[in-house]
Design a protein around this motif. Sequence first.
Motif, PDB file in Angstrom:
ATOM      1  N   THR A 147       0.856  -1.244   0.131  1.00 47.84           N
ATOM      2  CA  THR A 147       0.003  -0.080   0.041  1.00 47.84           C
ATOM      3  C   THR A 147       0.935   1.460   0.124  1.00 47.84           C
ATOM      4  OG1 THR A 147      -0.222   0.080   2.573  1.00 47.84           O
ATOM      5  CG2 THR A 147      -2.165  -1.167   1.228  1.00 47.84           C
ATOM      6  N   ALA A 148       1.946   1.064   0.802  1.00 45.00           N
ATOM      7  CA  ALA A 148       3.190   2.378   0.697  1.00 45.00           C
ATOM      8  C   ALA A 148       3.404   2.592  -0.911  1.00 45.00           C
ATOM      9  CB  ALA A 148       3.834   2.213   1.714  1.00 45.00           C
ATOM     10  N   LEU A 149       3.721   1.625  -1.272  1.00 42.99           N
ATOM     11  CA  LEU A 149       4.454   1.971  -2.912  1.00 42.99           C
ATOM     12  C   LEU A 149       3.387   2.086  -3.798  1.00 42.99           C
ATOM     13  CD1 LEU A 149       7.002  -0.725  -3.695  1.00 42.99           C
ATOM     14  CD2 LEU A 149       7.207   1.805  -3.230  1.00 42.99           C
ATOM     15  N   GLU A 150       2.135   1.877  -3.364  1.00 39.98           N
ATOM     16  CA  GLU A 150       0.788   2.165  -4.415  1.00 39.98           C
ATOM     17  C   GLU A 150       0.618   3.725  -4.129  1.00 39.98           C
ATOM     18  OE1 GLU A 150      -2.128  -0.928  -3.072  1.00 39.98           O
ATOM     19  OE2 GLU A 150      -1.632  -1.974  -4.497  1.00 39.98           O
ATOM     20  N   ARG A 151       0.579   4.265  -2.870  1.00 42.95           N
ATOM     21  CA  ARG A 151       0.510   5.527  -2.592  1.00 42.95           C
ATOM     22  C   ARG A 151       1.725   6.422  -3.378  1.00 42.95           C
ATOM     23  NH1 ARG A 151      -0.379   3.958   2.959  1.00 42.95           N
ATOM     24  NH2 ARG A 151       1.563   4.496   3.345  1.00 42.95           N
ATOM     25  N   ASP A 152       2.836   5.936  -3.222  1.00 42.83           N
ATOM     26  CA  ASP A 152       3.965   6.462  -4.062  1.00 42.83           C
ATOM     27  C   ASP A 152       3.491   6.459  -5.419  1.00 42.83           C
ATOM     28  OD1 ASP A 152       5.319   6.938  -1.764  1.00 42.83           O
ATOM     29  OD2 ASP A 152       6.511   5.054  -1.991  1.00 42.83           O
ATOM     30  N   TYR A 153       3.158   5.436  -6.269  1.00 45.01           N
ATOM     31  CA  TYR A 153       2.727   5.178  -7.370  1.00 45.01           C
ATOM     32  C   TYR A 153       1.713   6.113  -7.957  1.00 45.01           C
ATOM     33  CZ  TYR A 153       1.179   3.714 -11.740  1.00 45.01           C
ATOM     34  OH  TYR A 153       0.734   3.755 -13.188  1.00 45.01           O
ATOM     35  N   ALA A 154       0.622   6.275  -7.043  1.00 36.48           N
ATOM     36  CA  ALA A 154      -0.585   7.367  -6.989  1.00 36.48           C
ATOM     37  C   ALA A 154       0.100   8.949  -7.221  1.00 36.48           C
ATOM     38  CB  ALA A 154      -1.440   7.470  -6.276  1.00 36.48           C
ATOM     39  N   GLN A 155       1.000   9.262  -6.285  1.00 30.44           N
ATOM     40  CA  GLN A 155       1.573  10.406  -6.567  1.00 30.44           C
ATOM     41  C   GLN A 155       2.611  10.755  -7.894  1.00 30.44           C
ATOM     42  OE1 GLN A 155       3.928  11.524  -3.197  1.00 30.44           O
ATOM     43  NE2 GLN A 155       4.124  13.577  -3.726  1.00 30.44           N
ATOM     44  N   LEU A 156       3.262   9.533  -8.083  1.00 33.21           N
ATOM     45  CA  LEU A 156       3.971   9.720  -9.599  1.00 33.21           C
ATOM     46  C   LEU A 156       3.134   9.879 -10.549  1.00 33.21           C
ATOM     47  CD1 LEU A 156       6.827   9.123 -10.745  1.00 33.21           C
ATOM     48  CD2 LEU A 156       6.235   6.778 -10.711  1.00 33.21           C
ATOM     49  N   LYS A 157       2.076   8.883 -10.700  1.00 33.21           N
ATOM     50  CA  LYS A 157       1.042   8.954 -11.810  1.00 33.21           C
ATOM     51  C   LYS A 157       0.551  10.247 -11.778  1.00 33.21           C
ATOM     52  CE  LYS A 157      -1.840   6.545 -14.483  1.00 33.21           C
ATOM     53  NZ  LYS A 157      -1.574   5.784 -15.640  1.00 33.21           N
ATOM     54  N   SER A 158       0.246  10.838 -10.855  1.00 28.35           N
ATOM     55  CA  SER A 158      -0.140  12.283 -10.955  1.00 28.35           C
ATOM     56  C   SER A 158       0.668  13.513 -11.550  1.00 28.35           C
ATOM     57  CB  SER A 158      -0.543  12.887  -9.441  1.00 28.35           C
ATOM     58  OG  SER A 158      -0.977  14.214  -9.418  1.00 28.35           O
ATOM     59  N   GLU A 159       2.007  13.273 -11.206  1.00 27.57           N
ATOM     60  CA  GLU A 159       3.025  13.938 -11.914  1.00 27.57           C
ATOM     61  C   GLU A 159       3.269  13.711 -13.391  1.00 27.57           C
ATOM     62  OE1 GLU A 159       4.276  16.810 -10.667  1.00 27.57           O
ATOM     63  OE2 GLU A 159       3.074  16.591  -8.776  1.00 27.57           O
ATOM     64  N   ILE A 160       3.408  12.296 -13.575  1.00 28.94           N
ATOM     65  CA  ILE A 160       3.327  12.120 -14.913  1.00 28.94           C
ATOM     66  C   ILE A 160       2.244  12.735 -15.903  1.00 28.94           C
ATOM     67  CG2 ILE A 160       3.180   9.945 -16.534  1.00 28.94           C
ATOM     68  CD1 ILE A 160       4.784   8.542 -14.419  1.00 28.94           C
ATOM     69  N   ALA A 161       0.958  12.585 -15.078  1.00 26.81           N
ATOM     70  CA  ALA A 161      -0.014  13.183 -15.882  1.00 26.81           C
ATOM     71  C   ALA A 161       0.237  14.521 -16.170  1.00 26.81           C
ATOM     72  CB  ALA A 161      -1.303  13.152 -15.133  1.00 26.81           C
ATOM     73  N   LYS A 162       0.599  15.495 -15.079  1.00 27.15           N
ATOM     74  CA  LYS A 162       0.743  16.895 -15.137  1.00 27.15           C
ATOM     75  C   LYS A 162       1.915  17.053 -16.371  1.00 27.15           C
ATOM     76  CE  LYS A 162      -0.141  18.073 -10.472  1.00 27.15           C
ATOM     77  NZ  LYS A 162       0.420  18.461  -9.141  1.00 27.15           N
ATOM     78  N   ALA A 163       3.083  16.288 -16.206  1.00 22.50           N
ATOM     79  CA  ALA A 163       4.094  16.431 -17.232  1.00 22.50           C
ATOM     80  C   ALA A 163       3.780  15.879 -18.676  1.00 22.50           C
ATOM     81  CB  ALA A 163       5.284  15.533 -16.955  1.00 22.50           C
ATOM     82  N   SER A 164       2.806  15.125 -18.998  1.00 21.65           N
ATOM     83  CA  SER A 164       2.189  14.905 -20.168  1.00 21.65           C
ATOM     84  C   SER A 164       1.479  15.825 -20.772  1.00 21.65           C
ATOM     85  CB  SER A 164       1.461  13.472 -20.302  1.00 21.65           C
ATOM     86  OG  SER A 164       2.327  12.340 -19.794  1.00 21.65           O
ATOM     87  N   ASP A 165       0.710  16.636 -20.022  1.00 20.18           N
ATOM     88  CA  ASP A 165       0.035  17.747 -20.452  1.00 20.18           C
ATOM     89  C   ASP A 165       0.513  18.932 -20.425  1.00 20.18           C
ATOM     90  OD1 ASP A 165      -2.323  16.076 -20.320  1.00 20.18           O
ATOM     91  OD2 ASP A 165      -3.051  16.317 -18.122  1.00 20.18           O
ATOM     92  N   ALA A 166       1.796  19.113 -20.007  1.00 20.93           N
ATOM     93  CA  ALA A 166       2.574  20.374 -19.996  1.00 20.93           C
ATOM     94  C   ALA A 166       2.966  20.506 -21.580  1.00 20.93           C
ATOM     95  CB  ALA A 166       3.641  20.327 -18.992  1.00 20.93           C
TER      96      ALA A 166
END
Length: 169
Positions: A147-166
């Motif tokens: 669950t800790a790595l899943e939380r880390d991945y959710a945060q990473l996924k959010s930043e990847i989405a921001k970077a993809s939209d930039a």
Amino acid sequence: MAKRRRPALKAANRRILAAAFLSFGLLGAAAAFAIGYAGALRLGAADPQAAANIRIAMLQRLDASLGYEGYLRAYRAFLETSDSNAAADLRRLSDDAEASLNVLQRANASGTFRTDTELLRRLTAPFRRTALFTASGNTPAGLPPLTALERDYAQLKSEIAKASDARSE
């Protein structure tokens, strides 16, 4: 005695001639490759979308490496079985994510994108640490819960989405 040397001399001349033709053929193929490669590089450098395409591809590759179909699946398998194959998969997927970040950083060498590769690198650090920990033969007892790595991945996924939209500045 002169007659004996002639056939040997003719055979040697044929070999030299064949080697010359082979060398010229290889030289021609190398020249054709160099011309094509230089042209492809020129087209890639002239394409303003080339860096953007590389950036998007590397962000997708990063997501695939560390996501539920990649790293998180292998991590779940390692926690359940302590299998050395799963540990090797974790290391491979972590290395793949690191390679994606390196390519992403090189594609952003001019600073034209708002993609913060250092932020993405910090967010991937728990995955890297866990992969190194499992590769050293440690048991799941000292590892973070899934669950800790899943939380880390959710945060990473959010930043990847921001970077993809930039968009480029």
